[in-house]
Design a protein around this motif. Structure first.
Motif, mmCIF file in Angstrom:
data_model
loop_
_atom_site.group_PDB
_atom_site.id
_atom_site.type_symbol
_atom_site.label_atom_id
_atom_site.label_comp_id
_atom_site.label_asym_id
_atom_site.label_seq_id
_atom_site.Cartn_x
_atom_site.Cartn_y
_atom_site.Cartn_z
ATOM 1 N N ALA A 99 0.849 -1.190 0.000
ATOM 2 C CA ALA A 99 0.000 0.000 0.000
ATOM 3 C C ALA A 99 0.892 1.250 0.000
ATOM 4 O O ALA A 99 1.931 1.268 0.661
ATOM 5 N N THR A 107 -6.415 -0.328 -0.874
ATOM 6 C CA THR A 107 -6.847 -0.561 0.504
ATOM 7 C C THR A 107 -8.311 -0.174 0.675
ATOM 8 O O THR A 107 -8.861 0.626 -0.090
ATOM 9 N N GLN A 110 -8.017 0.965 6.028
ATOM 10 C CA GLN A 110 -6.762 0.881 5.271
ATOM 11 C C GLN A 110 -6.249 -0.552 5.148
ATOM 12 O O GLN A 110 -5.058 -0.791 4.963
ATOM 13 N N PRO A 122 -5.302 -3.755 3.291
ATOM 14 C CA PRO A 122 -5.005 -4.089 1.888
ATOM 15 C C PRO A 122 -5.999 -5.117 1.349
ATOM 16 O O PRO A 122 -6.393 -6.049 2.060
#
Length: 273
Positions: free
Chosen positions: A239, A244, A249, A251
């Protein structure tokens, strides 16, 4: 012709050297592509460990991205390329110049790289990469007129993103560029970004097929030229290259798994002669 596949250190920088090297060897890669420390002792620690594991090395130089001032960029490029060549790698992959430098400035950097390559007897190849002198086909072509034998690394995922296409309308450009490719970064991009979420997914098939066609052409060209080896580095990155989920967030895929899967695809597609 030998097809050799290297593991990218990018995305694994948090691992101790011995852990990463063991991971690479266990997966079946032929070597490692990485940026080397400028400290000679640390550089030699890495190269010794890589050699003892029976792996090869491609050295990478990308840190000039931090220097927008031309004089600082040129000085950093000289230091980083010299350091990379001292490791005696198979080749050095370099992120050279800036897309906002003049053609004369970028040409000075290309000449510098050629001189360092000749001094050490190590091939130095210039990566197709956004924001560098090669970040878009129309940026690169004037340099090919000036340097018709310019050695390149094909990371065509960047051009997909820069051109917002799978380059369907640029066969004439590819015909000029592909014969100059000496190394491939085997990542699959798409019209809206440099990395698909998972190249094995059905929705990624058009992008994968386009990249495979380019790589097939490169391999055929190198075989026809009598090359002894062709190198690939699967380079699905962490990332934010890996997409994401919002807020968490998290991945959506695992870059290392993608790279090992690409290694396996390349082994099946390009058996050694």
């Amino acid at each position: 012709m030998r097809i050799e596949v290297f593991a990218a250190h990018w995305g694994n920088n948090d691992l101790p050297p011995e852990v990463f090297i063991d991971k690479v060897a266990a997966a079946g890669f032929d070597g490692i592509e990485m940026s080397l420390p400028l400290d000679a002792a640390l550089r030699e620690e890495w190269t010794d460990r890589i050699a003892k594991a029976g792996l090869q090395l491609i050295a990478a130089q990308w840190e000039t991205v931090f220097h927008s001032d031309f004089e600082l960029h040129r000085a950093a490029l000289a230091e980083l390329l010299d350091n990379a060549c001292l490791a005696r790698p198979v080749l050095v992959n370099t992120h050279t110049g800036k897309d906002f430098y003049t053609q004369a400035q970028n040409a000075e950097l290309i000449d510098l790289a050629a001189a360092i390559s000749a001094k050490h007897g190590v091939p130095i190849v210039h990566e197709l990469h956004r924001s560098r002198f090669s970040g878009h086909p129309m940026l690169l072509l004037p340099y090919l007129a000036q340097y018709p034998e310019l050695p390149l690394t094909a990371d065509l995922s960047h051009w997909c993103c820069a051109c917002e296409s799978l380059l369907e309308d640029q066969p004439h450009t590819l015909a000029q560029v592909l014969p100059l490719v000496r190394h491939v970064h085997a990542r699959v991009g798409h019209a809206q970004g440099p990395q698909v979420a998972d190249f094995r997914a059905p929705e990624a098939k058009p992008a994968l097929d386009a990249h495979l066609a380019w790589w097939d052409a490169i391999v055929a060209l190198r075989r026809a030229a009598g090359a002894e080896r062709m190198t690939f580095t699967p380079e699905f990155g962490p990332a934010p290259y890996t997409q994401t989920l919002p807020y968490t967030q998290q991945p959506v895929s695992d870059a290392w798994e993608q790279n090992v899967a690409m290694l396996q695809l390349l082994r099946q597609r390009y058996p050694t002669d």
